[in-house]
Design a protein around this motif. Structure first.
Motif, short mmCIF file in Angstrom:
data_model
loop_
_atom_site.label_atom_id
_atom_site.label_comp_id
_atom_site.label_asym_id
_atom_site.label_seq_id
_atom_site.Cartn_x
_atom_site.Cartn_y
_atom_site.Cartn_z
N THR A 139 0.85 -1.20 0.00
CA THR A 139 0.00 0.00 0.00
C THR A 139 0.88 1.24 0.00
N PHE A 140 0.52 2.20 -0.86
CA PHE A 140 1.22 3.49 -0.80
C PHE A 140 0.20 4.61 -1.02
N THR A 141 0.61 5.82 -0.66
CA THR A 141 -0.25 6.99 -0.77
C THR A 141 0.17 7.85 -1.96
N VAL A 142 -0.81 8.24 -2.78
CA VAL A 142 -0.53 9.10 -3.93
C VAL A 142 -0.21 10.50 -3.42
N ASP A 143 0.91 11.03 -3.86
CA ASP A 143 1.34 12.35 -3.44
C ASP A 143 0.59 13.43 -4.24
N ARG A 144 0.72 14.66 -3.78
CA ARG A 144 -0.01 15.77 -4.37
C ARG A 144 0.88 16.55 -5.34
N SER A 152 5.95 8.36 3.70
CA SER A 152 4.78 7.48 3.62
C SER A 152 3.48 8.27 3.59
N ALA A 153 3.52 9.53 3.97
CA ALA A 153 2.33 10.39 3.96
C ALA A 153 2.15 11.01 2.57
N MET A 154 1.17 11.90 2.43
CA MET A 154 0.94 12.58 1.16
C MET A 154 1.93 13.73 1.04
N ASP A 155 2.93 13.58 0.18
CA ASP A 155 3.90 14.64 -0.07
C ASP A 155 3.34 15.63 -1.08
N THR A 156 3.98 16.79 -1.18
CA THR A 156 3.56 17.85 -2.11
C THR A 156 4.71 18.16 -3.06
N VAL A 157 4.39 18.13 -4.35
CA VAL A 157 5.39 18.39 -5.39
C VAL A 157 4.87 19.52 -6.29
N PHE A 158 5.65 20.59 -6.43
CA PHE A 158 5.29 21.67 -7.34
C PHE A 158 5.69 21.26 -8.76
N ALA A 159 4.73 21.27 -9.68
CA ALA A 159 4.98 20.79 -11.04
C ALA A 159 4.56 21.80 -12.11
N ASP A 160 4.28 23.04 -11.71
CA ASP A 160 3.83 24.05 -12.66
C ASP A 160 4.98 24.57 -13.51
N GLY A 161 4.64 25.07 -14.69
CA GLY A 161 5.64 25.68 -15.56
C GLY A 161 5.83 27.15 -15.24
N ALA A 162 6.74 27.78 -15.96
CA ALA A 162 7.00 29.21 -15.80
C ALA A 162 5.95 30.01 -16.56
N GLY A 163 5.33 30.98 -15.87
CA GLY A 163 4.34 31.84 -16.52
C GLY A 163 4.98 33.11 -17.05
#
Length: 350
Positions: A57-62, A205-216
């Motif tokens: 089991t794993f948790t999908v990150d944000r 193991s918790a829900m991590d947060t990853v910034f994936a936006d492009g440059a505006g």
């Protein structure tokens, strides 16, 4: 065996999930737990043994991703002094989580605009509205906001920026306005959430947060924000006014070589010319206060909306205008860009 069984189980579950669920831009919802189990059957001496299983089991990150885009891909043509001129943007949540988005607008100072033009003035009184009724056009049904509340994954909202255009701007003046949407978390319905923080270090193991936006337009990549430009281009009328007089007759010479003596009739022509390349000037009101040394010639009247040939006024206007309280006045309904229209009347010299 446990490590192998877990790997097999994970790969199998992901493959099945890919077949069963249509892919969205945002992907699987953040915080979702994905569990799968592998089963191993075997025999000893031709006899089936108890199956062995292993689960993982794993948790999908944000993943935080947002985009902002102008709607229409064209500069917005405005008039000097126009109030509540509208720019339209779309804000799309490409994250795999429901988020709030703080909205800010900024004036650009010089430099390139969104449409191969150059910023050279600022608007005033900028306000942001969300398209509450979903008709794509700003109207009284829309809501003044500072953020988008609870925008779902893959959700899009139309946002309007309204600004006032200063008087005195010339044709082709440009004001560039940037709208920025920045992701926020929590807060609940009706309250803007807190600033997002990207998870540092290794996966947890918790829900991590990853910034994936492009440059505006004005922000960097991977900052939980996105910005886009749009601009206003002014279309103005550039009027020039000239007034000339012409001797028509005098009481001694009549119309043969008349002179400007008392009793002479003098024709005034006021010309309003609008420069080419701009906007039409509408409801052009003219008022000419006569000097006390002249008397308005009511028998001739006032001709409005006449034309000019070269520098000479033509007596081809239509009767109109008024004379009251010592002033001649009239209105030209419209003077198109590149055109000239006149007001013509006569006086006698006292």
């Amino acid at each position: 065996m446990t490590r192998l069984s877990r790997w097999l189980g994970t790969a199998g579950a992901l493959a099945l999930a890919g077949l069963a669920t249509p892919a969205l831009a945002a992907g699987t919802q953040a915080g979702t737990t994905i569990t799968n189990t592998v089963t191993v059957n075997y025999q000893v001496g031709g006899v089936a043994q108890n199956a062995q299983t292993a689960s993982d089991t794993f948790t999908v990150d944000r993943k935080i991703n947002v985009t902002v885009a102008e709607v229409g891909n064209a500069t917005i043509v405005v008039s000097p002094g126009q109030s509540q001129a509208v720019l339209t943007y779309s804000v799309t949540n490409l994250s795999n989580a429901t988020l709030d988005f703080a909205l800010t607008t900024a004036q650009q100072t010089g430099g390139a605009g969104a449409h191969s033009n150059t910023d050279n003035f600022d608007t005033t009184n900028a306000k942001i509205y969300v398209d509450t009724n979903g008709n794509g056009v700003w109207d009284a049904g829309d809501t003044l906001v500072t953020y988008l509340d609870e925008l779902a994954a893959d959700g899009t909202k139309t946002v309007f920026v309204l600004s006032d255009i200063p008087l005195g701007r010339a044709t082709n003046d440009v004001a560039v306005v940037t709208l920025t949407a920045t992701g926020r978390e929590g807060g609940g319905a009706g309250a803007m959430g807190a600033a997002l923080v990207q998870t540092a270090g290794a996966n947890t193991s918790a829900m991590d947060t990853v910034f994936a936006d492009g440059a505006g337009a004005t922000d960097a990549a991977r900052d939980a924000a996105f910005s886009a430009r749009d601009d206003y281009t002014v279309s103005a009328a550039a009027l020039t006014v000239t007034k000339v007089s012409k001797i028509i007759s005098d009481p001694v010479n009549g119309t043969t070589n008349p002179k400007m003596i008392p009793g002479a009739t003098v024709e005034y022509c006021i010309t309003v010319a609008n420069a080419a390349g701009g906007a039409a000037a509408n409801n052009v009101a003219l008022t000419d206060v006569l000097p006390t040394t002249t008397t308005y010639l009511s028998s001739f009247g006032i001709l409005m909306n006449g034309t000019v040939t070269g520098a000479a006024c033509n007596a081809d206007g239509a009767a109109g205008g008024t004379f009251a309280s010592g002033a001649v006045s009239g209105t030209l309904a419209s003077v198109a860009a590149g055109a000239a229209r006149t007001m013509l009347f006569r006086v006698t010299i006292n």
